[in-house]
Design an enzyme around this catalytic site. Structure first.
Site, PDB file in Angstrom:
ATOM      1  N   ARG A   1       0.844  -1.200   0.000  1.00 43.74           N
ATOM      2  CA  ARG A   1       0.000   0.000   0.000  1.00 43.74           C
ATOM      3  C   ARG A   1       0.879   1.249   0.000  1.00 43.74           C
ATOM      4  O   ARG A   1       1.118   1.830  -1.042  1.00 43.74           O
ATOM      5  CB  ARG A   1      -0.958  -0.015   1.200  1.00 43.74           C
ATOM      6  CG  ARG A   1      -2.042   1.065   1.118  1.00 43.74           C
ATOM      7  CD  ARG A   1      -3.150   0.785   2.100  1.00 43.74           C
ATOM      8  NE  ARG A   1      -4.204   1.797   2.026  1.00 43.74           N
ATOM      9  CZ  ARG A   1      -4.320   2.807   2.860  1.00 43.74           C
ATOM     10  NH1 ARG A   1      -3.454   2.975   3.850  1.00 43.74           N
ATOM     11  NH2 ARG A   1      -5.291   3.681   2.725  1.00 43.74           N
TER      12      ARG A   1
ATOM     13  N   SER B   1     -12.535  -3.547  -2.835  1.00 45.69           N
ATOM     14  CA  SER B   1     -13.043  -3.083  -1.548  1.00 45.69           C
ATOM     15  C   SER B   1     -14.530  -2.780  -1.665  1.00 45.69           C
ATOM     16  O   SER B   1     -14.964  -2.102  -2.601  1.00 45.69           O
ATOM     17  CB  SER B   1     -12.309  -1.814  -1.102  1.00 45.69           C
ATOM     18  OG  SER B   1     -10.969  -2.095  -0.781  1.00 45.69           O
TER      19      SER B   1
ATOM     20  N   LYS C   1      -6.493   3.499   8.158  1.00 45.24           N
ATOM     21  CA  LYS C   1      -6.971   3.554   6.783  1.00 45.24           C
ATOM     22  C   LYS C   1      -7.998   4.665   6.659  1.00 45.24           C
ATOM     23  O   LYS C   1      -8.871   4.813   7.515  1.00 45.24           O
ATOM     24  CB  LYS C   1      -7.596   2.202   6.401  1.00 45.24           C
ATOM     25  CG  LYS C   1      -7.954   2.029   4.937  1.00 45.24           C
ATOM     26  CD  LYS C   1      -8.456   0.605   4.719  1.00 45.24           C
ATOM     27  CE  LYS C   1      -8.691   0.321   3.234  1.00 45.24           C
ATOM     28  NZ  LYS C   1      -9.780   1.094   2.661  1.00 45.24           N
TER      29      LYS C   1
END
Length: 214
Positions: free
Chosen positions: A39, A108, A137
């Site tokens: 990420r 997602s 997040k």
């Protein structure tokens, strides 16, 4: 490569207590992590590329799948096993065209409708969240603290495997899996742990307990 969705590490150097992402991933791999997602949104594309090359070598040697968050081009550049997409990223079908039939494409979602749409679009797995409150997040309004009832509803609505993400810890991981998730995706539960290897092992044990209780 065979994907098993039990413990899924999302990298995040800002939560790593000064340790390098490579070191954290190495320890997680030693602890039996099943999937690693690159990420690192606080880095440049060039920095993520070089990190991705290192992680590709490390994970390939251990036969652990590597996926890249958001960036299809970066996934191709580092020869990752797949990509994980959000609402603002390329459609699943376009990612599939770019990466090929053998690539794993995750999506997602936070709703039953989103899960069904992702399955219809050809996603291979889902990331469902944020299940609990999290500061690891960025989460949009309406996608925070979905709770276990939403996990149950999505499990009933789709045949796709999915990991629950957002505020997942060793203490609540078994409950999330018992509710229907195949596994858990975490950032700080591993990266901020005193020993990422032990944290990964503990998460794996919690997931196994949740599966056994279903």
């Amino acid at each position: 490569m065979n994907f098993e969705f039990r413990t899924y590490l999302v990298t995040g150097a800002t939560h790593s207590a000064g340790r390098s992402t490579v070191d954290v991933v190495r320890r997680a791999v030693e602890g039996g992590v099943d999937v690693v997602q690159l990420r690192e949104k606080a880095t440049t594309a060039r920095e993520r590329y070089h990190l991705g090359v290192e992680l590709r070598d490390l994970t390939a040697a251990a036969d652990v799948p590597l996926v890249v968050n958001d960036r299809v081009d970066l996934a191709r550049a580092v020869d990752a096993d797949g990509v994980h997409l959000g609402d603002d990223d390329l459609p699943v079908s376009v990612a599939r065209e770019q990466l090929g039939a053998s690539a794993v494409v995750g999506r997602s979602v936070s709703t039953v409708e989103g899960a069904r749409a992702a399955e219809a679009a050809g996603a291979d797995y889902l990331g469902v969240g944020a299940v609990f409150a999290t500061d690891s997040k960025d989460v949009r309004e309406g996608q925070a603290e979905l709770g276990l009832e939403r996990v149950r509803a999505i499990a009933a609505a789709t045949d796709l495997p999915f990991v629950a993400i957002g505020g997942v810890t060793v203490e609540n991981a078994s409950a999330v899996v018992e509710a229907g998730a195949d596994g858990v995706a975490v950032v700080s539960a591993i990266t901020a742990a005193e020993d990422p290897r032990e944290a990964t092992e503990a998460l794996g044990e919690a997931v196994a307990a949740g599966r056994a209780a279903r």
